[in-house]
Design a protein around this motif. Structure first.
Motif, PDB file in Angstrom:
ATOM      1  N   LYS A 344       0.816  -1.199   0.000  1.00  0.00           N
ATOM      2  CA  LYS A 344       0.000   0.000   0.000  1.00  0.00           C
ATOM      3  C   LYS A 344       0.859   1.262   0.000  1.00  0.00           C
ATOM      4  O   LYS A 344       0.442   2.295  -0.543  1.00  0.00           O
ATOM      5  N   ARG A 345       2.050   1.194   0.574  1.00  0.00           N
ATOM      6  CA  ARG A 345       2.958   2.338   0.471  1.00  0.00           C
ATOM      7  C   ARG A 345       3.329   2.577  -0.990  1.00  0.00           C
ATOM      8  O   ARG A 345       3.332   3.720  -1.474  1.00  0.00           O
ATOM      9  N   ALA A 346       3.630   1.504  -1.705  1.00  0.00           N
ATOM     10  CA  ALA A 346       3.974   1.647  -3.121  1.00  0.00           C
ATOM     11  C   ALA A 346       2.770   2.124  -3.922  1.00  0.00           C
ATOM     12  O   ALA A 346       2.898   2.964  -4.828  1.00  0.00           O
ATOM     13  N   ASP A 347       1.592   1.606  -3.605  1.00  0.00           N
ATOM     14  CA  ASP A 347       0.379   1.997  -4.311  1.00  0.00           C
ATOM     15  C   ASP A 347       0.062   3.472  -4.076  1.00  0.00           C
ATOM     16  O   ASP A 347      -0.285   4.195  -5.016  1.00  0.00           O
ATOM     17  N   ALA A 348       0.201   3.934  -2.835  1.00  0.00           N
ATOM     18  CA  ALA A 348      -0.058   5.343  -2.537  1.00  0.00           C
ATOM     19  C   ALA A 348       0.902   6.246  -3.295  1.00  0.00           C
ATOM     20  O   ALA A 348       0.504   7.293  -3.828  1.00  0.00           O
ATOM     21  N   ALA A 349       2.173   5.847  -3.345  1.00  0.00           N
ATOM     22  CA  ALA A 349       3.164   6.646  -4.077  1.00  0.00           C
ATOM     23  C   ALA A 349       2.792   6.743  -5.556  1.00  0.00           C
ATOM     24  O   ALA A 349       2.912   7.809  -6.181  1.00  0.00           O
ATOM     25  N   HIS A 350       2.334   5.627  -6.140  1.00  0.00           N
ATOM     26  CA  HIS A 350       1.921   5.640  -7.540  1.00  0.00           C
ATOM     27  C   HIS A 350       0.748   6.581  -7.759  1.00  0.00           C
ATOM     28  O   HIS A 350       0.727   7.368  -8.732  1.00  0.00           O
ATOM     29  N   ARG A 351      -0.219   6.550  -6.868  1.00  0.00           N
ATOM     30  CA  ARG A 351      -1.388   7.412  -7.014  1.00  0.00           C
ATOM     31  C   ARG A 351      -1.026   8.889  -6.830  1.00  0.00           C
ATOM     32  O   ARG A 351      -1.611   9.759  -7.484  1.00  0.00           O
ATOM     33  N   GLN A 352      -0.059   9.152  -5.963  1.00  0.00           N
ATOM     34  CA  GLN A 352       0.393  10.537  -5.827  1.00  0.00           C
ATOM     35  C   GLN A 352       1.089  11.020  -7.090  1.00  0.00           C
ATOM     36  O   GLN A 352       1.006  12.208  -7.445  1.00  0.00           O
ATOM     37  N   HIS A 353       1.765  10.122  -7.791  1.00  0.00           N
ATOM     38  CA  HIS A 353       2.364  10.490  -9.080  1.00  0.00           C
ATOM     39  C   HIS A 353       1.265  10.899 -10.066  1.00  0.00           C
ATOM     40  O   HIS A 353       1.449  11.839 -10.861  1.00  0.00           O
ATOM     41  N   LEU A 354       0.133  10.192 -10.033  1.00  0.00           N
ATOM     42  CA  LEU A 354      -0.976  10.551 -10.910  1.00  0.00           C
ATOM     43  C   LEU A 354      -1.514  11.933 -10.573  1.00  0.00           C
ATOM     44  O   LEU A 354      -1.838  12.724 -11.466  1.00  0.00           O
ATOM     45  N   VAL A 355      -1.624  12.243  -9.274  1.00  0.00           N
ATOM     46  CA  VAL A 355      -2.076  13.573  -8.867  1.00  0.00           C
ATOM     47  C   VAL A 355      -1.113  14.639  -9.379  1.00  0.00           C
ATOM     48  O   VAL A 355      -1.529  15.655  -9.947  1.00  0.00           O
ATOM     49  N   ALA A 356       0.187  14.403  -9.182  1.00  0.00           N
ATOM     50  CA  ALA A 356       1.187  15.377  -9.623  1.00  0.00           C
ATOM     51  C   ALA A 356       1.138  15.575 -11.137  1.00  0.00           C
ATOM     52  O   ALA A 356       1.318  16.692 -11.640  1.00  0.00           O
ATOM     53  N   GLU A 357       0.872  14.494 -11.859  1.00  0.00           N
ATOM     54  CA  GLU A 357       0.837  14.582 -13.327  1.00  0.00           C
ATOM     55  C   GLU A 357      -0.398  15.316 -13.825  1.00  0.00           C
ATOM     56  O   GLU A 357      -0.294  16.213 -14.672  1.00  0.00           O
ATOM     57  N   HIS A 358      -1.552  14.960 -13.319  1.00  0.00           N
ATOM     58  CA  HIS A 358      -2.796  15.457 -13.901  1.00  0.00           C
ATOM     59  C   HIS A 358      -3.285  16.761 -13.280  1.00  0.00           C
ATOM     60  O   HIS A 358      -4.123  17.448 -13.885  1.00  0.00           O
ATOM     61  N   LEU A 359      -2.810  17.090 -12.077  1.00  0.00           N
ATOM     62  CA  LEU A 359      -3.192  18.356 -11.451  1.00  0.00           C
ATOM     63  C   LEU A 359      -2.006  19.323 -11.396  1.00  0.00           C
ATOM     64  O   LEU A 359      -1.960  20.215 -10.554  1.00  0.00           O
ATOM     65  N   ARG A 360      -1.065  19.135 -12.293  1.00  0.00           N
ATOM     66  CA  ARG A 360       0.106  20.019 -12.357  1.00  0.00           C
ATOM     67  C   ARG A 360      -0.359  21.463 -12.618  1.00  0.00           C
ATOM     68  O   ARG A 360      -1.223  21.716 -13.454  1.00  0.00           O
ATOM     69  N   GLY A 361       0.229  22.391 -11.874  1.00  0.00           N
ATOM     70  CA  GLY A 361      -0.122  23.793 -12.039  1.00  0.00           C
ATOM     71  C   GLY A 361      -1.169  24.286 -11.064  1.00  0.00           C
ATOM     72  O   GLY A 361      -1.358  25.498 -10.931  1.00  0.00           O
ATOM     73  N   TYR A 362      -1.843  23.348 -10.371  1.00  0.00           N
ATOM     74  CA  TYR A 362      -2.816  23.724  -9.360  1.00  0.00           C
ATOM     75  C   TYR A 362      -2.188  23.650  -7.974  1.00  0.00           C
ATOM     76  O   TYR A 362      -1.145  23.011  -7.788  1.00  0.00           O
ATOM     77  N   THR A 363      -2.810  24.297  -7.005  1.00  0.00           N
ATOM     78  CA  THR A 363      -2.314  24.283  -5.629  1.00  0.00           C
ATOM     79  C   THR A 363      -2.893  23.070  -4.923  1.00  0.00           C
ATOM     80  O   THR A 363      -4.051  23.082  -4.487  1.00  0.00           O
ATOM     81  N   VAL A 364      -2.089  22.024  -4.830  1.00  0.00           N
ATOM     82  CA  VAL A 364      -2.517  20.765  -4.227  1.00  0.00           C
ATOM     83  C   VAL A 364      -1.551  20.413  -3.104  1.00  0.00           C
ATOM     84  O   VAL A 364      -0.335  20.373  -3.309  1.00  0.00           O
ATOM     85  N   HIS A 365      -2.086  20.167  -1.907  1.00  0.00           N
ATOM     86  CA  HIS A 365      -1.277  19.778  -0.759  1.00  0.00           C
ATOM     87  C   HIS A 365      -1.445  18.279  -0.533  1.00  0.00           C
ATOM     88  O   HIS A 365      -2.565  17.796  -0.363  1.00  0.00           O
ATOM     89  N   SER A 366      -0.338  17.559  -0.541  1.00  0.00           N
ATOM     90  CA  SER A 366      -0.398  16.119  -0.320  1.00  0.00           C
ATOM     91  C   SER A 366       0.970  15.654   0.137  1.00  0.00           C
ATOM     92  O   SER A 366       1.945  16.415   0.138  1.00  0.00           O
ATOM     93  N   ASP A 367       1.039  14.400   0.533  1.00  0.00           N
ATOM     94  CA  ASP A 367       2.295  13.784   0.939  1.00  0.00           C
ATOM     95  C   ASP A 367       2.632  12.704  -0.085  1.00  0.00           C
ATOM     96  O   ASP A 367       1.726  11.995  -0.548  1.00  0.00           O
ATOM     97  N   PRO A 368       3.899  12.532  -0.460  1.00  0.00           N
ATOM     98  CA  PRO A 368       4.250  11.519  -1.469  1.00  0.00           C
ATOM     99  C   PRO A 368       3.817  10.110  -1.097  1.00  0.00           C
ATOM    100  O   PRO A 368       3.744   9.244  -1.963  1.00  0.00           O
ATOM    101  N   HIS A 369       3.534   9.874   0.201  1.00  0.00           N
ATOM    102  CA  HIS A 369       3.156   8.539   0.632  1.00  0.00           C
ATOM    103  C   HIS A 369       1.714   8.467   1.113  1.00  0.00           C
ATOM    104  O   HIS A 369       1.306   7.466   1.693  1.00  0.00           O
ATOM    105  N   GLY A 370       0.932   9.543   0.884  1.00  0.00           N
ATOM    106  CA  GLY A 370      -0.423   9.591   1.413  1.00  0.00           C
ATOM    107  C   GLY A 370      -1.468   9.157   0.404  1.00  0.00           C
ATOM    108  O   GLY A 370      -1.217   9.076  -0.802  1.00  0.00           O
ATOM    109  N   TYR A 371      -2.678   8.906   0.893  1.00  0.00           N
ATOM    110  CA  TYR A 371      -3.769   8.448   0.048  1.00  0.00           C
ATOM    111  C   TYR A 371      -4.825   9.529  -0.173  1.00  0.00           C
ATOM    112  O   TYR A 371      -5.944   9.217  -0.546  1.00  0.00           O
TER     113      TYR A 371
END
Length: 443
Positions: A344-371
């Motif tokens: 689940k740590r690896a899965d959360a990191a992957h999903r955070q990569h998706l957030v960084a990719e698709h919401l690039r340019g917006y103000t998004v607060h998250s942790d690289p290991h969070g869900y």
């Protein structure tokens, strides 16, 4: 005079039938009262009842709006649910092959002789095996709870309720972060407890805010999420934890520490209980590590307070089932929980990569290991209208106002929380692309 609940029932029917749509604003209470021929105080109770049911959200200075995905009534100690095809409200992670991993440990429990024992009731303090297993699971580099201090609830929400019930009398005051886990508000309401919102900064709860609130009117306890705070993903550093523990000791205030998401944090920080063990109640559970359907909540009490906590668990009917305890012991002992945590740590990191990719340019607060991700929406979007626009496209998201304590009036009307765990990655990526597209338009 007509009962306010009957009026609320009719509004609820209008929402269910689609006559009142998500994001639609209800009239001001004085206008509502005049149209219905009722007293202003009754109108206030109607709106309060609709908020309690999760059907509407009130935003300070703007009004009351129909919620995009209503909470089911009567589920104060359960997660919100929705029928939207893409669910970014619920947040239950699941690893590939999870059921196959969990099944072997359950097989021995189905033998008639073992099953007969497992179906007996269990005390709030569980079993000796469960206490030892939980103590090992919760241990961090600088802290390991004594097994004798462990008690068990059906889930972590019930553990929070038991901790507060054992500490705070009805009418008492509990300090809490200005943005917080929404169901704590429901728990406090059921217990008759007043929540006192406390300011936060980039490291979470500010210790001096605890001092100021307590000196104004004494606090009975403080509820805090120092690791991967929900919804902001903020994690306190070690120095801040020392400060908060020192303030709590100086003011003689108990701390209820929610660590339900802490297993995702790489190199887990020691809990507040490592700095103030005599006053910290540690809450954790298996629902996020393992699965929500067969889970156990852990509650570590300070020395000398175990019986009070156990009494609260019993009185609330919040104790864990023996079958769930037996399953948990086996999953911890055979390495299943550890395996799922890594996955689940690896899965959360992957999903955070998706957030960084698709919401690039917006103000998004998250942790690289969070869900989850806390999104400050671009102007002129507001949380409820954005959630309504998402709902029209088959997506459920949570408006920021769900995380605020109403008396503070914290400005969260421009924010939404995205739960990343309950939707498969391909659908999550598509949902994020769609949400980014909505954000580029005007409401």
């Amino acid at each position: 005079m007509e009962d306010y609940r009957r009026i609320a029932d009719r509004i609820a029917e209008d929402i269910a039938a689609g006559r009142l749509r998500p994001g639609e604003r209800l009239p001001p209470q004085r206008v509502f009262a005049r149209r219905r021929g009722i007293a202003g105080s009754t109108a206030g109770r109607v709106y309060g009842e609709l908020v309690r049911r999760g059907l509407v959200v009130g935003e300070v200075g703007r009004g009351t709006f129909v919620r995009a995905a209503p909470l089911p009534s009567g589920r104060a100690l359960a997660e919100p649910a929705t029928t939207a095809p893409v669910n970014l409200e619920l947040n239950y992670p699941s690893a590939p092959g999870q059921s196959e991993l969990l099944a072997p440990a359950l097989a021995p429990l189905l033998r008639p002789d073992v099953l007969a024992e497992s179906l007996r009731t269990a005390p709030a303090t569980g079993t000796a095996a469960a206490r030892e297993a939980a103590a090992g699971l919760l241990a961090t580099p600088g802290w390991r709870p004594a097994p004798s201090r462990l008690t068990f609830a059906g889930n972590a929400r019930q553990a929070i309720a038991a901790a507060l019930a054992s500490l705070v009398r009805p009418g008492g005051r509990v300090g809490i972060e200005s943005l917080t886990y929404p169901l704590v508000k429901e728990i406090a309401n059921r217990l008759g407890v007043t929540l006192v919102p406390l300011p936060m900064d980039a490291e979470g709860l500010r210790p001096e805010a605890v001092t100021a609130a307590h000196r104004s009117t004494p606090l009975s306890a403080v509820y805090v999420q120092p690791t991967l705070h929900n919804p902001t993903s903020v994690t306190m550093g070690e120095a801040r934890r020392h400060q908060l523990a020192a303030i709590a000791r100086e003011l003689d205030i108990p701390l209820v520490e929610d660590r339900i998401w802490s297993f995702l944090h790489e190199g887990p920080l020691d809990p507040l209980a490592a700095y103030a063990p005599e006053r910290t109640y540690v809450v954790d559970g298996l629902s996020k590590r393992v699965a929500p359907g067969l889970t156990v909540g852990f509650l570590v009490a300070p020395e000398g307070r175990v019986e009070q906590v156990a009494a609260a668990l019993r009185s609330g009917a919040w104790t864990a089932s023996r079958f769930a305890l037996e399953a948990a012991v086996r999953w911890i002992a055979d390495g299943t929980v550890e395996h799922l945590v890594r996955a689940k740590r690896a899965d959360a990191a992957h999903r955070q990569h998706l957030v960084a990719e698709h919401l690039r340019g917006y103000t998004v607060h998250s942790d690289p290991h969070g869900y989850y991700a806390w999104w400050e929406l671009p102007y002129p979007w507001r949380a409820d209208t954005f959630a309504a626009a998402a709902a029209e496209r088959g997506m459920a998201i949570t408006p920021g106002s769900a995380f605020t304590v109403p008396v503070l009036g914290t400005r969260a009307e421009d924010c939404v929380r995205l739960g990343l765990a309950s939707t498969a990655p391909p659908e999550l990526a598509q949902a994020l692309r769609t949400l980014a597209g909505i954000a580029r338009t005007r409401p």
